[in-house]
Design an enzyme around this catalytic site. Structure first.
Site, mmCIF file in Angstrom:
data_model
loop_
_atom_site.group_PDB
_atom_site.id
_atom_site.type_symbol
_atom_site.label_atom_id
_atom_site.label_comp_id
_atom_site.label_asym_id
_atom_site.label_seq_id
_atom_site.Cartn_x
_atom_site.Cartn_y
_atom_site.Cartn_z
ATOM 1 C CB CYS A 2 -0.860 0.024 1.248
ATOM 2 S SG CYS A 2 -1.882 -1.427 1.427
ATOM 3 N NE ARG A 28 5.373 1.547 -1.564
ATOM 4 C CZ ARG A 28 6.449 1.536 -0.780
ATOM 5 N NH1 ARG A 28 7.513 2.205 -1.141
ATOM 6 N NH2 ARG A 28 6.457 0.872 0.338
ATOM 7 C CD1 TRP A 76 -0.057 -5.481 -3.642
ATOM 8 C CD2 TRP A 76 0.046 -6.503 -1.656
ATOM 9 N NE1 TRP A 76 0.555 -6.695 -3.819
ATOM 10 C CE2 TRP A 76 0.630 -7.347 -2.622
ATOM 11 C CE3 TRP A 76 -0.007 -6.946 -0.344
ATOM 12 C CZ2 TRP A 76 1.161 -8.581 -2.311
ATOM 13 C CZ3 TRP A 76 0.523 -8.187 -0.027
ATOM 14 C CH2 TRP A 76 1.100 -8.988 -1.010
ATOM 15 C CG ASN A 102 0.377 2.242 3.691
ATOM 16 O OD1 ASN A 102 -0.691 2.282 3.110
ATOM 17 N ND2 ASN A 102 1.482 2.823 3.233
ATOM 18 N N GLY A 103 -0.435 -1.153 6.647
ATOM 19 C CA GLY A 103 -0.079 -1.973 7.806
ATOM 20 C C GLY A 103 -1.179 -2.963 8.114
ATOM 21 C CD GLU A 488 18.324 -12.305 -8.099
ATOM 22 O OE1 GLU A 488 17.838 -12.838 -7.106
ATOM 23 O OE2 GLU A 488 17.860 -11.260 -8.594
ATOM 24 C CE LYS A 492 14.768 -10.580 -10.270
ATOM 25 N NZ LYS A 492 15.447 -10.231 -9.062
ATOM 26 C CD GLU A 495 11.059 -11.308 -8.352
ATOM 27 O OE1 GLU A 495 12.193 -11.198 -8.859
ATOM 28 O OE2 GLU A 495 10.618 -10.509 -7.525
ATOM 29 C CG HIS A 511 22.504 -35.618 -3.493
ATOM 30 N ND1 HIS A 511 22.942 -36.835 -3.018
ATOM 31 C CD2 HIS A 511 23.616 -34.866 -3.692
ATOM 32 C CE1 HIS A 511 24.259 -36.806 -2.911
ATOM 33 N NE2 HIS A 511 24.695 -35.628 -3.320
ATOM 34 C CE LYS A 608 11.921 -2.305 -6.187
ATOM 35 N NZ LYS A 608 12.722 -3.332 -6.863
HETATM 36 C C1 AGP Z 1 13.319 -9.178 -5.983
HETATM 37 O O1 AGP Z 1 13.220 -9.167 -7.345
HETATM 38 C C2 AGP Z 1 12.149 -9.034 -5.189
HETATM 39 N N1 AGP Z 1 11.021 -8.544 -5.762
HETATM 40 C C3 AGP Z 1 12.192 -9.380 -3.725
HETATM 41 O O2 AGP Z 1 12.655 -10.680 -3.602
HETATM 42 C C4 AGP Z 1 13.046 -8.434 -2.855
HETATM 43 O O3 AGP Z 1 14.400 -8.587 -3.150
HETATM 44 C C5 AGP Z 1 12.763 -8.725 -1.378
HETATM 45 O O4 AGP Z 1 11.409 -8.495 -1.108
HETATM 46 C C6 AGP Z 1 13.616 -7.903 -0.438
HETATM 47 O O5 AGP Z 1 13.387 -6.549 -0.594
HETATM 48 P P1 AGP Z 1 14.357 -5.485 0.037
HETATM 49 O O6 AGP Z 1 15.664 -5.597 -0.673
HETATM 50 O O7 AGP Z 1 13.686 -4.179 -0.190
HETATM 51 O O8 AGP Z 1 14.489 -5.832 1.495
#
Ligand code: AGP
Length: 613
Positions: A2, A28, A76, A102-103, A488, A492, A495, A511, A608
């Site tokens: 949010c 966000r 959100w 927010n929260g 990573e 990516k 996501e 394994h 975000k």
């Molecule tokens: C990465 O592409 C993300 N969307 C997510 O994993 C992000 O890295 C994670 O939420 C941590 O965020 P921060 O670096 O703001 O703590």
């Protein structure tokens, strides 16, 4: 997650500032948006499920156009599905106030029952509306003391919040705000006073901003703002000058922020690293991390989430090799609840782009409680993680708008390696000569990154992605310091393309995961010239023997020779190779997502900055 904006001006309309503020916050992640304004006579609210364009559609009647005070929100969904009714702002007190939040209000159910028993009618399923009615109740009891009413209502709340209220006071419309957990920032601009949950929303109005502390409350009028601490005492918080250019948050001619941010990485690396290197001395300058502070460090505990955790894993390899200090790495969300034990003289290392990730903040607060000092590697000046840490290394990636982190990741890895060098030098475990070799290698990375980002290289990657876009699944494998890069690469792809991808340590294939291999699977093999290269080659042979399709990414020619598809990467010192190998993987994900027609900058279900659990 949010987002909150607020604006109040002397006789000047605020609607466009609110809409523009919400537009800045779109990155966000959100599923509905709304605005409330005070027209001078009454509070009017407009809110709509879906993208901001839907809200703009219902603003066209012009009813909100002339108002000079207002608040806005991007929601959100957590409690209650995305819908017009569940969108914020929520009205309460028969139109006496509008509120955005927010929260999470953890005791919302019992409060809802209590208020319903008094005859309050709820129109949404949200926890936030409960807070709005609670405040309105307190305001009815103390109509001339809105801050006291807000304080009394918040005292009954369990959970965390950034909250903004729009209401009438005896001096006219005002915005009240309070923070316990999620961030809130205020600024005085030339024409008025502004509020935001993200400093990017304030930068068009002022680059001098004040971050509210937990427990702070504030009142904003067109002439300025007054802040009060948790005890109700008036406080002066010194504004911080933010050196981000708001234009950096625009994507310009690029089709997506993510592609722009991938291409910014050579400059980000230079900004994060070059001024901190002292090549002659074979050392790194990191204020607050001088020899005295570091010599006593006996263990490092990394806590982070998602991509930042992967940067933490790379940092582990670098610290253990260069400084010979043992490192544990944990998901912040696991660490905080498992009753962790920290050895004496442990330094907690938090990596976080936003500096507002709830789990990472909770994990480092726990580390501090257990006696550890905290070092933050963070991209946002003034963020909670930076303010709460004992020392910080700011990465200079600039605003990262794409939800999928790219440039912030490389900046975190670069900062982590700088820290490993500094720690190695402070502990006496890293020679000047080796440190110099590493620093020279880092200086060379900028042009090596540029070589990976030429138009023809990107086109090649696009063709590779097209050839693999229909694969039924992806396995990313790596060894040593490139194992986190395999993780990573898989993250990516998941996501932004919504395809199944897993990252694995190549040595673990036999394994279990080798059972997945068949001609429909693409196996992305991340490699470097290293003592482990031979072992990686035999992993590739095992995959090929079972019909798997291998894409080899890295600098080991012998591995490339075995693969169906290759993406050669310039040769660098093994410890620096993650900073190059990750770039083709980012492009690979980007082009697969493009091929699949995905919403690359705003992938479904993701936010975000994850400021709630
Ligand atoms: C990465 O592409 C993300 N969307 C997510 O994993 C992000 O890295 C994670 O939420 C941590 O965020 P921060 O670096 O703001 O703590």
């Amino acid at each position: 997650m949010c987002g909150i904006v607020g604006a109040i001006r002397q006789g000047e309309p605020v609607l466009s500032a609110l809409v523009e503020g919400l537009r800045v916050l779109e990155y966000r992640g959100y599923d509905s948006a709304g605005i409330a304004v005070h027209t001078g006579q009454e509070i009017l609210v407009r809110k709509k499920q879906g993208r901001l364009a839907n809200l703009e559609g219902i603003l066209e009647d012009g009813a909100l156009a002339g108002a000079s005070a207002g608040i806005g929100h991007t929601r959100w969904a957590t409690h209650g599905a995305p819908s017009d009714l569940n969108a914020h702002p929520h009205m309460a007190g028969g139109g006496a106030l509008a509120m955005v939040h927010n929260g999470i209000i953890e005791n919302h159910q019992s409060l809802r029952q209590e208020l319903a028993a008094k005859g309050i009618k709820f129109v949404s399923q949200t926890d936030s509306e409960v807070l709005g009615h609670l405040i309105a109740e307190e305001l009815t009891a103390a109509p001339d003391e809105p801050l006291a009413a807000l304080r009394a209502a918040l005292a009954r709340v369990e959970g965390y919040y950034a909250v903004a209220l729009l209401l009438d006071t005896d001096t006219g419309p005002a915005i009240l705000c309070a923070r316990q957990g999620p961030p809130l920032v205020v600024a005085q601009g030339p024409g008025g006073t502004y509020l935001g949950s993200d400093l990017l929303a304030l930068l068009p109005h002022s680059s001098d901003v004040v971050f509210l502390e937990d427990g702070d409350m504030g009142i904003l009028t067109a002439g300025g703002y007054a802040l009060f601490d948790a005890a109700g005492n008036s406080v002066e918080r010194v504004p911080e000058a933010i050196d981000w250019d708001p234009k950096e948050a625009n994507k310009g001619p690029w089709p997506h922020h993510m592609l722009k941010e991938i291409h910014e990485q050579p400059d980000v690396l230079a900004r994060t690293v070059f001024d901190r290197m002292d090549e002659e001395a074979g050392d790194v300058i990191l204020p607050g991390l001088e020899d005295d502070a570091l010599r006593q460090v006996e263990r490092i505990q990394v806590v982070a989430c998602g991509t930042a955790l992967h940067a933490g894993l790379v940092t582990r390899y670098a610290i253990e090799e260069l400084a010979r200090v043992p490192v544990d790495v944990d998901f912040a969300s696991e660490f905080r609840y498992r009753g962790p034990v920290l050895a004496k003289n442990t330094l907690a290392l938090a990596l976080t782009q936003s500096g507002e990730t709830a789990d990472t903040l909770a994990a480092t607060r726990l580390c501090q409680k257990l006696g550890a000092r905290v070092l933050a590697i963070c991209n946002v000046q003034g963020a909670s993680q930076v303010r709460e840490a004992d020392a910080a290394i700011l990465t200079h990636a600039g605003p990262e708008i794409g939800v999928a982190s790219t440039k912030a990741f490389t900046a975190q890895v670069a900062a982590g390696i700088l820290f490993a060098i500094r720690l190695g030098r402070a502990k006496g475990n890293l020679s000047v000569e080796r440190a110099r070799e590493l620093l020279q290698g880092m200086r060379g990375l900028r042009s090596q990154m540029e070589q990976l980002l030429t138009q023809s290289k990107c086109e090649e990657m696009r063709s590779v992605a097209r050839r693999h876009a229909a694969a039924k699944g992806f396995l990313f494998i790596g060894r040593g310091i490139n194992y986190p890069i395999a993780l990573e690469g898989a993250l990516k792809l998941k996501e932004i393309s919504y395809v199944h991808a897993e990252g694995y340590a190549a040595g673990e294939m036999k394994h279990g995961p080798i059972a997945l291999i068949d001609p429909g699977m693409t196996i992305v093999c991340v490699n470097a010239q290293s003592p482990l290269a031979d072992k990686m080659r035999s992993n590739v042979e095992q995959v090929q023997a079972r019909g798997g399709v291998v894409l080899s990414v890295g600098s080991d020619q012998a591995t490339h020779d075995l693969a169906r598809d290759v993406c050669p990467v310039p040769t660098a010192l093994e410890i620096l190779s993650p900073l190059l190998n990750v770039i083709p993987l980012q492009l690979f994900s980007y082009y697969i997502a493009e091929q699949r027609g995905c919403d690359i900058d705003k992938p479904r279900n993701l936010a975000k900055s994850v400021t709630v659990e």
